[in-house]
Motif scaffolding. Structure first.
Motif, short mmCIF file in Angstrom:
data_model
loop_
_atom_site.label_atom_id
_atom_site.label_comp_id
_atom_site.label_asym_id
_atom_site.label_seq_id
_atom_site.Cartn_x
_atom_site.Cartn_y
_atom_site.Cartn_z
N SER A 156 17.14 -3.30 -31.14
CA SER A 156 17.97 -2.90 -32.61
C SER A 156 18.18 -2.12 -33.71
O SER A 156 18.75 -1.19 -34.12
N ALA A 157 16.78 -1.99 -33.92
CA ALA A 157 15.84 -0.70 -35.27
C ALA A 157 16.48 -0.01 -34.40
O ALA A 157 17.18 1.13 -35.27
N SER A 204 9.72 -11.83 -27.45
CA SER A 204 10.17 -10.95 -27.32
C SER A 204 11.52 -11.27 -28.33
O SER A 204 12.52 -9.99 -28.58
N ALA A 205 11.17 -11.85 -29.31
CA ALA A 205 11.85 -11.74 -30.34
C ALA A 205 11.68 -10.29 -31.20
O ALA A 205 12.40 -9.30 -31.50
N SER A 217 1.23 -20.60 -25.44
CA SER A 217 1.44 -19.13 -24.36
C SER A 217 2.85 -19.12 -24.68
O SER A 217 3.34 -17.04 -24.79
N SER A 218 3.61 -19.99 -24.64
CA SER A 218 5.06 -19.45 -24.77
C SER A 218 6.10 -19.51 -25.57
O SER A 218 6.58 -18.52 -25.74
N LEU A 219 5.28 -19.92 -26.82
CA LEU A 219 6.27 -20.11 -28.33
C LEU A 219 5.69 -18.25 -28.30
O LEU A 219 6.63 -17.62 -28.97
N LEU A 220 4.48 -17.98 -27.78
CA LEU A 220 3.84 -16.85 -28.26
C LEU A 220 4.62 -15.86 -27.30
O LEU A 220 5.22 -14.75 -28.75
#
Lengths: 121, 170
Positions: free
Chosen positions: B161-162, B153-154, B145-148
């Motif tokens: 930014s787009a 967030s990325a 879950s922390s990887l997800l």
């Protein structure tokens, strides 16, 4: 020359509203004690507005058993709830009845005089 | 704009009995909610809440329920939830209570809250668990879950930014 008008607004809404009501039965011979009258009111509120409605701060200030008329006091936020549940009450213990609302006022003193029953000589 | 606004109530069904959560059913919940609102708020309250009342999401393993109701009448329903004391299924009564976690205007906000809540619950479970096998399973789930979470967030940063780049070019 424009006259300056001043408008004074008093923001003291009274906490209670007072209602003068009369109960009419289809069979005119039925009688109710004061306790049974209050139970009838609470039952009407409970029917339409549930436990929360039945817990509204309602008081029966005077009650006349002969004419079945009473003066009720209710907190101002509950006036619409009480009035609508009185309107929709149809029967008590199987006997058909109806509430007639004679006067409503935020001031108790206003219920002492009724201009509808005023007799002009 | 003219549209019907809703409120989504995210609730958790808490019970001592483990069979209670498995017997969750959306029709049972709708009937139970309507009966309890009728008891607490009378015919007026029950009728007002039943117009847009539905169960949108139900998770039998964690006991999470998402209820939908109209914005003008969600408060009688919300105040009647603590009065639900049991769930009835096939003649068996399971005592339980409803814990409201979040009130949201859309399903998406409720989903975001639920994801964060589940992450926190996983960490709490990790602290409290006693069995080695359970501990490994929960640790795997936490790392996944922390990887997800980092991916999410990325993605959000990229889309932000787009969005800024397009605004700058405009």
């Amino acid at each position: 020359m424009t006259a300056t008008y001043e408008r004074v607004v008093y923001k003291n809404p009274s906490e209670h509203h007072y209602m003068k009501v009369c109960l009419e039965f289809q069979e005119h011979s039925t009688g109710l004690t004061a306790a049974q009258f209050k139970q009838l009111l609470v039952l009407a509120l409970k029917d339409l507005f549930g436990e929360v409605g039945a817990a509204l701060p309602l008081d029966v200030l005077t009650y006349e058993e002969k004419s079945l008329s009473a003066i009720l006091r209710i907190g101002s936020s509950g006036l619409a709830k009480l009035w609508s549940s009185l309107t929709l009450l149809g029967s008590y213990k199987g006997k058909k009845c109806a509430f007639r609302v004679i006067q409503v006022s935020p001031f108790l003193l206003a219920l002492s005089g009724n201009s509808r029953e005023l007799v002009l000589d | 704009m003219v549209r019907f606004k809703h409120r989504y109530l995210l609730c958790e069904v808490v019970s001592d009995d483990s069979r209670c959560r498995l017997s969750l059913d959306d029709r049972v919940l709708v009937g139970l909610g309507r009966d309890t609102t009728a008891r607490v708020h009378g015919t007026f309250g029950a009728a007002a809440c039943s117009v847009g009342f539905a169960v949108r999401y139900l998770n039998a393993y964690t006991g999470i329920v998402l209820l939908l109701c109209r914005k003008e009448f969600y408060q009688p329903l919300w105040s009647a939830l603590p009065f639900i004391t049991y769930l009835e299924n096939k003649g068996h009564r399971y005592p339980c209570f409803f814990n409201t976690l979040h009130v949201g205007g859309t399903i998406r906000t409720c989903q975001k809250f639920l994801i964060q809540y589940n992450r926190r619950q996983l960490l709490i479970l990790l602290q409290k668990c006693t069995d080695e096998g359970e501990r490994e399973a929960i640790q795997k789930a936490v790392t996944r879950s922390s990887l997800l979470e980092e991916e999410e967030s990325a993605e959000e940063e990229l889309s932000d930014s787009a969005g800024e780049a397009t605004k700058a070019t405009e």
